[in-house]
Motif scaffolding. Structure first.
Motif, PDB file in Angstrom:
ATOM      1  N   LEU B  58       0.832  -1.203   0.000  1.00 39.66           N
ATOM      2  CA  LEU B  58       0.000   0.000   0.000  1.00 39.66           C
ATOM      3  C   LEU B  58       0.872   1.260   0.000  1.00 39.66           C
ATOM      4  O   LEU B  58       0.570   2.255  -0.658  1.00 39.66           O
ATOM      5  N   SER B  59       1.998   1.169   0.737  1.00 41.95           N
ATOM      6  CA  SER B  59       2.858   2.351   0.881  1.00 41.95           C
ATOM      7  C   SER B  59       3.523   2.755  -0.437  1.00 41.95           C
ATOM      8  O   SER B  59       4.095   3.829  -0.531  1.00 41.95           O
ATOM      9  N   LEU B  60       3.462   1.888  -1.461  1.00 45.44           N
ATOM     10  CA  LEU B  60       4.059   2.227  -2.760  1.00 45.44           C
ATOM     11  C   LEU B  60       3.128   3.083  -3.616  1.00 45.44           C
ATOM     12  O   LEU B  60       3.554   3.691  -4.593  1.00 45.44           O
ATOM     13  N   ILE B  61       1.847   3.088  -3.237  1.00 42.58           N
ATOM     14  CA  ILE B  61       0.844   3.782  -4.048  1.00 42.58           C
ATOM     15  C   ILE B  61       0.920   5.279  -3.785  1.00 42.58           C
ATOM     16  O   ILE B  61       1.038   5.707  -2.638  1.00 42.58           O
ATOM     17  N   PRO B  62       0.866   6.104  -4.840  1.00 45.12           N
ATOM     18  CA  PRO B  62       0.972   7.561  -4.609  1.00 45.12           C
ATOM     19  C   PRO B  62      -0.235   8.123  -3.848  1.00 45.12           C
ATOM     20  O   PRO B  62      -1.326   7.555  -3.886  1.00 45.12           O
ATOM     21  N   PHE B  63       0.005   9.238  -3.174  1.00 40.37           N
ATOM     22  CA  PHE B  63      -1.054   9.907  -2.418  1.00 40.37           C
ATOM     23  C   PHE B  63      -1.977  10.701  -3.336  1.00 40.37           C
ATOM     24  O   PHE B  63      -1.596  11.078  -4.443  1.00 40.37           O
ATOM     25  N   THR B  64      -3.177  10.968  -2.838  1.00 42.67           N
ATOM     26  CA  THR B  64      -4.070  11.932  -3.479  1.00 42.67           C
ATOM     27  C   THR B  64      -4.159  13.123  -2.534  1.00 42.67           C
ATOM     28  O   THR B  64      -4.349  12.933  -1.328  1.00 42.67           O
ATOM     29  N   ASN B  65      -3.992  14.318  -3.066  1.00 38.55           N
ATOM     30  CA  ASN B  65      -4.012  15.521  -2.219  1.00 38.55           C
ATOM     31  C   ASN B  65      -5.276  16.328  -2.447  1.00 38.55           C
ATOM     32  O   ASN B  65      -5.964  16.160  -3.455  1.00 38.55           O
ATOM     33  N   LYS B  66      -5.528  17.223  -1.513  1.00 40.02           N
ATOM     34  CA  LYS B  66      -6.653  18.149  -1.631  1.00 40.02           C
ATOM     35  C   LYS B  66      -6.588  18.894  -2.969  1.00 40.02           C
ATOM     36  O   LYS B  66      -7.600  19.081  -3.643  1.00 40.02           O
ATOM     37  N   ALA B  67      -5.358  19.294  -3.345  1.00 42.29           N
ATOM     38  CA  ALA B  67      -5.186  20.045  -4.589  1.00 42.29           C
ATOM     39  C   ALA B  67      -5.626  19.221  -5.801  1.00 42.29           C
ATOM     40  O   ALA B  67      -6.185  19.758  -6.760  1.00 42.29           O
ATOM     41  N   ASP B  68      -5.386  17.896  -5.747  1.00 42.34           N
ATOM     42  CA  ASP B  68      -5.816  17.025  -6.852  1.00 42.34           C
ATOM     43  C   ASP B  68      -7.335  17.042  -6.967  1.00 42.34           C
ATOM     44  O   ASP B  68      -7.896  17.057  -8.054  1.00 42.34           O
ATOM     45  N   MET B  69      -7.994  17.019  -5.791  1.00 42.27           N
ATOM     46  CA  MET B  69      -9.460  17.040  -5.776  1.00 42.27           C
ATOM     47  C   MET B  69      -9.964  18.366  -6.346  1.00 42.27           C
ATOM     48  O   MET B  69     -10.914  18.410  -7.105  1.00 42.27           O
ATOM     49  N   GLN B  70      -9.292  19.459  -5.930  1.00 44.05           N
ATOM     50  CA  GLN B  70      -9.724  20.782  -6.390  1.00 44.05           C
ATOM     51  C   GLN B  70      -9.501  20.940  -7.894  1.00 44.05           C
ATOM     52  O   GLN B  70     -10.316  21.544  -8.586  1.00 44.05           O
ATOM     53  N   ALA B  71      -8.410  20.351  -8.381  1.00 46.35           N
ATOM     54  CA  ALA B  71      -8.094  20.467  -9.808  1.00 46.35           C
ATOM     55  C   ALA B  71      -9.105  19.699 -10.664  1.00 46.35           C
ATOM     56  O   ALA B  71      -9.254  19.965 -11.853  1.00 46.35           O
ATOM     57  N   SER B  72      -9.801  18.756 -10.044  1.00 43.80           N
ATOM     58  CA  SER B  72     -10.742  17.934 -10.799  1.00 43.80           C
ATOM     59  C   SER B  72     -12.131  18.569 -10.860  1.00 43.80           C
ATOM     60  O   SER B  72     -13.069  17.974 -11.384  1.00 43.80           O
ATOM     61  N   TYR B  73     -12.247  19.798 -10.325  1.00 45.06           N
ATOM     62  CA  TYR B  73     -13.534  20.493 -10.250  1.00 45.06           C
ATOM     63  C   TYR B  73     -14.213  20.593 -11.606  1.00 45.06           C
ATOM     64  O   TYR B  73     -13.545  21.006 -12.565  1.00 45.06           O
ATOM     65  N   PRO B  74     -15.487  20.307 -11.785  1.00 43.19           N
ATOM     66  CA  PRO B  74     -16.303  19.720 -10.736  1.00 43.19           C
ATOM     67  C   PRO B  74     -16.371  18.184 -10.777  1.00 43.19           C
ATOM     68  O   PRO B  74     -16.514  17.557  -9.742  1.00 43.19           O
ATOM     69  N   TYR B  75     -16.221  17.577 -11.979  1.00 44.95           N
ATOM     70  CA  TYR B  75     -16.593  16.163 -12.089  1.00 44.95           C
ATOM     71  C   TYR B  75     -15.464  15.220 -12.495  1.00 44.95           C
ATOM     72  O   TYR B  75     -15.706  14.041 -12.717  1.00 44.95           O
ATOM     73  N   ASP B  76     -14.218  15.739 -12.606  1.00 44.92           N
ATOM     74  CA  ASP B  76     -13.181  14.899 -13.210  1.00 44.92           C
ATOM     75  C   ASP B  76     -12.765  13.684 -12.393  1.00 44.92           C
ATOM     76  O   ASP B  76     -12.101  12.792 -12.910  1.00 44.92           O
ATOM     77  N   MET B  77     -13.136  13.648 -11.091  1.00 47.14           N
ATOM     78  CA  MET B  77     -12.791  12.478 -10.286  1.00 47.14           C
ATOM     79  C   MET B  77     -13.892  11.410 -10.336  1.00 47.14           C
ATOM     80  O   MET B  77     -13.747  10.353  -9.741  1.00 47.14           O
ATOM     81  N   PHE B  78     -15.004  11.724 -10.994  1.00 47.75           N
ATOM     82  CA  PHE B  78     -16.133  10.782 -11.003  1.00 47.75           C
ATOM     83  C   PHE B  78     -15.790   9.545 -11.844  1.00 47.75           C
ATOM     84  O   PHE B  78     -15.290   9.664 -12.964  1.00 47.75           O
ATOM     85  N   LEU B 288     -12.616   1.775  -0.027  1.00 45.59           N
ATOM     86  CA  LEU B 288     -12.537   0.433  -0.616  1.00 45.59           C
ATOM     87  C   LEU B 288     -13.759   0.080  -1.439  1.00 45.59           C
ATOM     88  O   LEU B 288     -13.719  -0.854  -2.245  1.00 45.59           O
ATOM     89  N   THR B 289     -14.867   0.803  -1.236  1.00 42.42           N
ATOM     90  CA  THR B 289     -16.106   0.389  -1.901  1.00 42.42           C
ATOM     91  C   THR B 289     -16.805   1.520  -2.653  1.00 42.42           C
ATOM     92  O   THR B 289     -17.837   1.281  -3.269  1.00 42.42           O
ATOM     93  N   LYS B 290     -16.259   2.735  -2.549  1.00 48.33           N
ATOM     94  CA  LYS B 290     -16.961   3.868  -3.180  1.00 48.33           C
ATOM     95  C   LYS B 290     -16.983   3.691  -4.702  1.00 48.33           C
ATOM     96  O   LYS B 290     -15.965   3.421  -5.316  1.00 48.33           O
ATOM     97  N   GLU B 291     -18.177   3.892  -5.288  1.00 41.26           N
ATOM     98  CA  GLU B 291     -18.329   3.729  -6.735  1.00 41.26           C
ATOM     99  C   GLU B 291     -18.184   5.053  -7.489  1.00 41.26           C
ATOM    100  O   GLU B 291     -17.484   5.136  -8.484  1.00 41.26           O
ATOM    101  N   ALA B 292     -18.882   6.091  -6.996  1.00 37.38           N
ATOM    102  CA  ALA B 292     -18.895   7.350  -7.755  1.00 37.38           C
ATOM    103  C   ALA B 292     -17.534   8.019  -7.739  1.00 37.38           C
ATOM    104  O   ALA B 292     -17.053   8.495  -8.763  1.00 37.38           O
ATOM    105  N   ILE B 293     -16.902   8.085  -6.540  1.00 32.47           N
ATOM    106  CA  ILE B 293     -15.569   8.675  -6.452  1.00 32.47           C
ATOM    107  C   ILE B 293     -14.677   7.784  -5.596  1.00 32.47           C
ATOM    108  O   ILE B 293     -14.635   7.926  -4.376  1.00 32.47           O
TER     109      ILE B 293
END
Lengths: 143, 438
Positions: B58-78, B288-293
């Motif tokens: 798990l520790s090899l997987i890159p992080f997701t940051n708040k900035a990544d979420m903001q950059a996806s505004y509004p729907y790019d993480m869906f 682990l189970t979220k579908e939309a995001i």
């Protein structure tokens, strides 16, 4: 035999003291005696006024942090050695004074020493035995 | 003690690890297939579901940051088409663009189920009448809790936030037995109750479930005493779902993380290295189970630690401590990491002061100076300077013991530190002016 003293917490910033005197003026309250203890950050103003209860109410309403405490007022001769004779009464019995300040009372033509001690009752006994002239609260407020 | 989903919540640890690992592999495959952001970032790090050999990877997987979420505004993480999204919530956007979050039908089912666990853990049963004083709207608190209450079959009163007089009237007349709101609002309600000359006996309130902001043990004691209820904490953030990520049980010694739906890690905020259980650092969450995001290794910026000792309630899920601060709030003073909340904790323990404070940091030459302005409490104000200096010295010592640095203590008049409804201006960092903006 105890006199009511009002202590006020004040931050050291320009105009804060003037706000206190302003409140008292508005309520027509006369300051009989005043002392100020301070550090670089804050000060404690101690006041004896002619209408202590009214002063406390008005100052609290104006948002000041206040403590009421009882102090003793002694009249002494306004002459060399007057204060020394009074303080000797405390020193002889090893009673310590927290702080004191003074003012001149023109009707009595004497100096008045305001004294704060841990146990005012004990101090009053000592002063009485030693023949000191204790002033009643009314004498201080009315003058 | 009652448990909503015994099978899941008391699952043996080894089985839980397997469930987590299987779901992690699934979500990695799902995210990289459906979300371009994850496809690229996982590819860059050479991560595929097959490349994971154990949970340690798990520790090899890159992080997701708040900035990544903001950059996806509004729907790019869906990860699903909008026609399959049945609800949208959003963060307030106080720190930039709001983060938009969506839920599939199944996400909402899981969410209400996790809220049912949360409510049951806090002592709510189907017999309760639950007054929800969280705002209903884009904020996840109101609707999030709402459907969980319906799920367990209790009665929900969706008052929403505000209008304190009406809250009290409804609480009394509708016989509310459980209160859901922020801890600070619960405290405010308890004070309003006193002011309205009402007593806790006039109400039927027995439990309170408070979340959405940090609070202290002292606040809990005060709320419990004033409202005569049992109060529990819960945690969540909209980026990964909302309330229901973790919740306290009646043992009140940390919040159980719903580990069958979330993986929690603690990392060193500076290096990103994973820290062992018990150590304090930044909380990182993977859904682990979220579908939309689906969210993978999201840096919450909340400072906490994880507790893996068994809990008396029987739940096998590990617990997290109350968030002790935010990584964004962290100050480095003379090389020491300081969180304003640590100073608050110190002040709460000192009865002579109110926990209203402000930190002022300046630089004298090469040396950082920390000044802590603390409001004196009128009941402890003394006309003797000696006693006032003793209060200052007591604070100075306790701060030094807690933080390892010395500070100048400045006593100030009560109510002189600015109160703001939202985020209090706790820190004034004057060093920024000398160094150029941080």
């Amino acid at each position: 035999m105890q006199v009511k003293q009002i202590s006020i917490f004040v931050e050291n910033r320009a105009g804060r003291l003037e706000e206190i005197s302003g409140v008292l003026e508005k309520e027509n309250i006369n300051i009989r005696a005043l002392s100020l203890a301070d550090t670089s950050d804050f000060g404690i103003i101690r006041l004896i006024v002619n209408k202590p209860d009214a002063a406390v109410t008005a100052l609290r309403e104006a948002g000041f942090t206040i403590r009421e405490s009882n102090v003793i007022a002694c009249a002494i001769e306004d002459k060399p050695g007057g204060l020394h004779r009074l303080l000797k009464l405390f020193a002889d019995l090893d009673v310590s004074i927290e702080y004191m300040y003074s003012f001149f009372e023109r009707h009595l033509e004497k100096a008045v020493i305001i004294i704060r001690v841990e146990d005012p009752e004990e101090a009053i006994q000592i002063l009485r035995k030693g023949g000191a002239e204790l002033l009643k609260a009314e004498q201080i407020y009315a003058a | 003690m009652l448990i909503w989903d015994k099978t899941a919540e008391t699952m043996p640890r080894d089985r839980l690890r397997k469930v987590q690992f299987d779901r992690l592999k699934h979500i990695l495959g799902y995210a990289s297939e459906k979300v371009p952001f994850y496809r690229e970032s996982l590819k860059r790090h050479g991560i595929t579901p097959r490349s994971l050999t154990s949970m340690d990877d798990l520790s090899l997987i890159p992080f997701t940051n708040k900035a990544d979420m903001q950059a996806s505004y509004p729907y790019d993480m869906f990860a699903i088409p909008l026609e399959d999204v049945v609800r949208i919530h959003s963060s307030s956007g106080t720190t930039g663009k709001p983060t938009v979050v969506g839920y599939s039908r199944n996400d909402l089912n899981v969410w209400s189920d996790l809220i049912a666990r949360l409510l049951t853990a806090g002592g709510v049963t189907r017999k309760d009448i639950v007054q929800i004083a969280f705002g209903y709207g884009l904020f996840t608190g109101g609707f999030g809790l709402h459907y969980g209450v319906e799920k367990i079959g209790a009665t929900v009163i969706p008052v929403s936030s505000g209008n304190t007089d009406r809250q009290l009237m409804i609480m009394k007349d509708f016989h509310s037995t459980a209160l859901v709101c922020t801890p600070s609002y619960a405290l405010y309600l308890s004070e309003a109750l006193e002011e309205a000359h009402m007593r806790p006996e006039d109400l039927r309130l027995r439990v309170g479930l408070f979340g959405a902001e940090p609070w202290t043990e002292n606040m809990r004691r005060e709320i419990e005493k004033k409202l005569r209820i049992s109060a529990t904490d819960n945690y969540g953030l909209s980026e990964v779902m909302g309330p229901g990520v973790s919740m306290e049980c009646l043992c009140k010694n940390g919040m159980h993380i719903n580990e069958d739906h979330f993986i929690a890690e603690i990392i060193d905020p500076e290096t990103g290295n994973v820290l062992p259980y018990g150590e304090t650092g930044e909380l990182v969450i993977t859904t682990l189970t979220k579908e939309a995001i689906p969210v993978i290794r999201y840096r919450t910026r909340d400072i906490a630690s994880l507790i893996d000792t068994p809990c008396d309630c029987g739940r096998t899920f590990i617990r997290m401590t109350k968030p002790q601060g935010r990584t964004d709030d962290m100050l480095i003073i003379r090389g020491v990491n300081v969180f304003p909340s640590q100073i608050e904790t110190v002040l709460i323990e000192i009865e002579e002061t109110d926990p209203h404070y402000q930190l002022v940091i300046t630089r004298e030459g090469a040396m950082d100076e920390l000044e802590i302005r603390v409001e004196v409490n009128e009941s402890f104000f003394s006309d003797e300077m000696k006693k006032m200096r003793e209060i200052e010295e007591k604070i100075r010592q306790k701060v030094r013991n807690a933080l390892g640095i010395s500070a100048h203590i400045k006593l100030v008049e009560p109510k002189s530190i600015e109160r703001s409804i939202g985020k209090a201006k706790r820190v004034i960092d004057m060093r920024a002016f000398h160094q150029g903006a941080p």
